[in-house]
Design a protein around this motif. Sequence first.
Motif, PDB file in Angstrom:
ATOM      1  N   VAL A  52       0.916  -0.941   0.050  1.00 19.83           N
ATOM      2  CA  VAL A  52      -0.136  -0.050   0.033  1.00 19.83           C
ATOM      3  C   VAL A  52       0.939   1.270  -0.124  1.00 19.83           C
ATOM      4  CG1 VAL A  52      -1.782   1.497   1.370  1.00 19.83           C
ATOM      5  CG2 VAL A  52      -1.954  -1.085   1.106  1.00 19.83           C
ATOM      6  N   VAL A  53       1.834   1.346   0.853  1.00 18.89           N
ATOM      7  CA  VAL A  53       2.455   2.563   0.830  1.00 18.89           C
ATOM      8  C   VAL A  53       3.550   2.680  -0.396  1.00 18.89           C
ATOM      9  CG1 VAL A  53       4.559   3.389   2.334  1.00 18.89           C
ATOM     10  CG2 VAL A  53       2.545   2.630   3.146  1.00 18.89           C
ATOM     11  N   ASN A  54       4.209   1.650  -0.579  1.00 19.24           N
ATOM     12  CA  ASN A  54       4.916   1.671  -2.008  1.00 19.24           C
ATOM     13  C   ASN A  54       4.134   2.065  -3.157  1.00 19.24           C
ATOM     14  OD1 ASN A  54       7.411   0.961  -3.181  1.00 19.24           O
ATOM     15  ND2 ASN A  54       6.290  -0.575  -4.425  1.00 19.24           N
ATOM     16  N   ARG A  55       2.674   1.558  -3.237  1.00 18.08           N
ATOM     17  CA  ARG A  55       1.918   2.277  -4.273  1.00 18.08           C
ATOM     18  C   ARG A  55       1.814   3.865  -4.320  1.00 18.08           C
ATOM     19  NH1 ARG A  55      -1.769  -1.017  -3.611  1.00 18.08           N
ATOM     20  NH2 ARG A  55      -3.180  -0.005  -2.621  1.00 18.08           N
ATOM     21  N   HIS A  56       1.732   4.218  -2.977  1.00 17.74           N
ATOM     22  CA  HIS A  56       1.119   5.708  -2.749  1.00 17.74           C
ATOM     23  C   HIS A  56       2.447   6.759  -2.621  1.00 17.74           C
ATOM     24  CE1 HIS A  56      -3.201   5.527  -2.948  1.00 17.74           C
ATOM     25  NE2 HIS A  56      -3.069   4.361  -2.306  1.00 17.74           N
ATOM     26  N   ALA A  57       3.524   6.131  -1.981  1.00 15.61           N
ATOM     27  CA  ALA A  57       4.567   6.987  -1.640  1.00 15.61           C
ATOM     28  C   ALA A  57       5.865   6.044  -1.661  1.00 15.61           C
ATOM     29  CB  ALA A  57       4.411   7.861  -0.410  1.00 15.61           C
ATOM     30  N   PRO A  58       6.340   5.484  -2.418  1.00 14.64           N
ATOM     31  CA  PRO A  58       7.503   4.600  -2.656  1.00 14.64           C
ATOM     32  C   PRO A  58       8.720   5.190  -2.073  1.00 14.64           C
ATOM     33  CG  PRO A  58       6.877   5.518  -4.939  1.00 14.64           C
ATOM     34  CD  PRO A  58       5.801   5.944  -4.048  1.00 14.64           C
ATOM     35  N   GLU A  59       8.752   6.573  -2.147  1.00 12.23           N
ATOM     36  CA  GLU A  59      10.113   7.106  -1.822  1.00 12.23           C
ATOM     37  C   GLU A  59      10.164   7.326  -0.210  1.00 12.23           C
ATOM     38  OE1 GLU A  59       6.616  10.253  -2.117  1.00 12.23           O
ATOM     39  OE2 GLU A  59       7.673   8.613  -3.446  1.00 12.23           O
ATOM     40  N   ALA A  60       9.089   6.867   0.368  1.00 14.91           N
ATOM     41  CA  ALA A  60       9.086   7.080   1.796  1.00 14.91           C
ATOM     42  C   ALA A  60       9.831   5.497   2.481  1.00 14.91           C
ATOM     43  CB  ALA A  60       7.808   6.941   2.495  1.00 14.91           C
ATOM     44  N   LEU A  61       9.853   4.386   1.736  1.00 15.47           N
ATOM     45  CA  LEU A  61      10.524   3.259   1.835  1.00 15.47           C
ATOM     46  C   LEU A  61      11.607   3.181   1.558  1.00 15.47           C
ATOM     47  CD1 LEU A  61       7.221   1.249   1.295  1.00 15.47           C
ATOM     48  CD2 LEU A  61       8.015   1.843   3.666  1.00 15.47           C
ATOM     49  N   ARG A  62      12.281   4.029   0.704  1.00 12.84           N
ATOM     50  CA  ARG A  62      13.522   3.759   0.090  1.00 12.84           C
ATOM     51  C   ARG A  62      14.707   4.601   0.634  1.00 12.84           C
ATOM     52  NH1 ARG A  62      10.854   3.716  -6.313  1.00 12.84           N
ATOM     53  NH2 ARG A  62       9.444   2.102  -5.537  1.00 12.84           N
ATOM     54  N   ARG A  63      14.595   4.975   1.885  1.00 15.64           N
ATOM     55  CA  ARG A  63      15.980   5.354   2.501  1.00 15.64           C
ATOM     56  C   ARG A  63      15.803   4.537   3.904  1.00 15.64           C
ATOM     57  NH1 ARG A  63      12.638  10.259   2.769  1.00 15.64           N
ATOM     58  NH2 ARG A  63      12.079  11.071   4.979  1.00 15.64           N
ATOM     59  N   TYR A  64      16.824   4.976   4.693  1.00 19.13           N
ATOM     60  CA  TYR A  64      17.102   4.297   5.848  1.00 19.13           C
ATOM     61  C   TYR A  64      15.918   4.729   6.679  1.00 19.13           C
ATOM     62  CZ  TYR A  64      18.658   3.131  10.506  1.00 19.13           C
ATOM     63  OH  TYR A  64      18.738   2.873  12.007  1.00 19.13           O
ATOM     64  N   ARG A  65      15.271   3.563   7.620  1.00 26.90           N
ATOM     65  CA  ARG A  65      14.497   3.992   8.589  1.00 26.90           C
ATOM     66  C   ARG A  65      15.056   3.183   9.908  1.00 26.90           C
ATOM     67  NH1 ARG A  65      11.091   8.285   7.289  1.00 26.90           N
ATOM     68  NH2 ARG A  65      10.278   8.193   5.272  1.00 26.90           N
ATOM     69  N   SER A  66      14.418   3.980  11.020  1.00 29.16           N
ATOM     70  CA  SER A  66      14.597   2.977  12.275  1.00 29.16           C
ATOM     71  C   SER A  66      13.542   2.194  12.335  1.00 29.16           C
ATOM     72  CB  SER A  66      14.581   4.131  13.411  1.00 29.16           C
ATOM     73  OG  SER A  66      13.326   4.621  13.625  1.00 29.16           O
ATOM     74  N   ASP A  67      13.551   1.152  13.313  1.00 28.71           N
ATOM     75  CA  ASP A  67      12.601   0.213  13.554  1.00 28.71           C
ATOM     76  C   ASP A  67      11.141   1.157  13.891  1.00 28.71           C
ATOM     77  OD1 ASP A  67      14.176  -1.801  12.960  1.00 28.71           O
ATOM     78  OD2 ASP A  67      14.573  -2.217  15.281  1.00 28.71           O
ATOM     79  N   LYS A  68      11.490   2.041  14.741  1.00 27.18           N
ATOM     80  CA  LYS A  68      10.290   2.742  15.154  1.00 27.18           C
ATOM     81  C   LYS A  68       9.510   3.634  13.769  1.00 27.18           C
ATOM     82  CE  LYS A  68      10.064   5.286  18.861  1.00 27.18           C
ATOM     83  NZ  LYS A  68      10.201   6.443  19.774  1.00 27.18           N
ATOM     84  N   GLU A  69      10.262   4.130  12.767  1.00 26.73           N
ATOM     85  CA  GLU A  69       9.751   4.739  11.748  1.00 26.73           C
ATOM     86  C   GLU A  69       9.205   3.806  10.786  1.00 26.73           C
ATOM     87  OE1 GLU A  69      12.857   8.537  11.418  1.00 26.73           O
ATOM     88  OE2 GLU A  69      13.526   6.461  10.687  1.00 26.73           O
ATOM     89  N   LEU A  70       9.760   2.742  10.804  1.00 25.12           N
ATOM     90  CA  LEU A  70       9.104   1.704   9.843  1.00 25.12           C
ATOM     91  C   LEU A  70       8.197   1.239  10.162  1.00 25.12           C
ATOM     92  CD1 LEU A  70      10.220   0.472   7.029  1.00 25.12           C
ATOM     93  CD2 LEU A  70      11.051  -1.323   8.452  1.00 25.12           C
ATOM     94  N   ARG A  71       7.679   1.087  11.603  1.00 27.97           N
ATOM     95  CA  ARG A  71       6.523   0.556  12.151  1.00 27.97           C
ATOM     96  C   ARG A  71       5.529   1.681  12.020  1.00 27.97           C
ATOM     97  NH1 ARG A  71       8.305   0.041  16.969  1.00 27.97           N
ATOM     98  NH2 ARG A  71       7.522   1.597  18.005  1.00 27.97           N
TER      99      ARG A  71
END
Length: 402
Positions: A280-299
């Motif tokens: 879902v997120v990759n479809r709407h905002a793929p750039e949000a997933l394509r850089r480093y994320r902490s565990d909290k941010e990924l959650r």
Amino acid sequence: MTTPPTPAGLPGVAQARSSAALADADIRARTDSYFNRTRQLVSHFGDCEVTYAFFIRTPVISAPGIMLAWLDNVLKARGCTYSVNLIHPEGEWVGAGEPLLHITGPFSQLADLETLLLQKLGSPCVAALRAYQMALSLPRTRFLAMDARHCAGYEMQELMAYAASVGSRAARKDGATGFVGTANDAVAPFFETTHGLGTMPHALIGYAGSTVRAAEMFHDQFPNTDLVVLVDYFGQEITDTLAVCRRFPELAAAGRLAVRLDTHGGRFMEGLNPQDSYAVVNRHAPEALRRYRSDKELRYLIGTGVSAAAIWKMRDTLDDAGFPLVRIIASSGFGVTKCACMADAKAPLDVVGTGSYIPELWNETYATADIIAYDGVRRVKVGREFLFSATRPEQTKKDSHD
């Protein structure tokens, strides 16, 4: 005499209960004993005029209104003339360690006030910055202050509501919508409103036995109020949302219906799992997933609870079902980091309900005051000489005859 630069005339501050003057006996009981003894010593050996500098060790937004209103009320009751040098006016960003203001007056009348003044300064300044950062992260989203249940009594609640209003006004100057209200009546004036906002708790849905029935009961009693329905009680956010929309199609079409997502962090929203959330997120905002994320941010993006994926999933569901004007309200742990993650994911949020602008690290809220001048002679303890460097706008005096 002119009025000191206190924000007491701004929304809510004049009505703030914690700005009411206390009797000297109450002040003596609530302040630190060494300040009480200092007052006694100065009164015996001879008074002098002192200048206090107030500062906080972390970056903040200046929010001195309640403190200054309280000071004015106390010193008015004592018949005392004093002056305020407000170096950073309300709503202005202040760097770590920079003096926010100077207060000048008789040592005998100020010595025993330090404890209570600091209590009313540090936490609202830090909370104001957090409210500002959250509002600026999601500039088109309206925020609702829902902090009361997380506060240690009414005085803290009042300080936090005031802080949210200060941070919000600062964010509006930078183009954000900010906080539009709070959850109860007592502190509503800080937001230039008369009543608390909100519709139903989970308990009402438990009482009604179904989400649709709770919505029906609410609309029956409050037909002129927009209907905001909690949809996570039975773990059927999608199913119950669509059922409510189909039960109230006129409200949905008029933009008077909203669903509130408050899914707890122990499970995914109905219809989601880790893989689906990522998609879902990759479809709407793929750039949000394509850089480093902490565990909290990924959650916050694709995890359990009220994630960006859950918000996008709900928006897609509503639009696909023909309910594009039904709004989404989200709550549950919306602090500075979560708001920033939602912004990165372009989450379609209409309103956020939050109490998480309350400072997470309470030791960051500790305000400090030092006397920097005695009868006009500059003097401060070693290590605090930086307090001398503050700019000094024209001081404004206040006395008991105003």
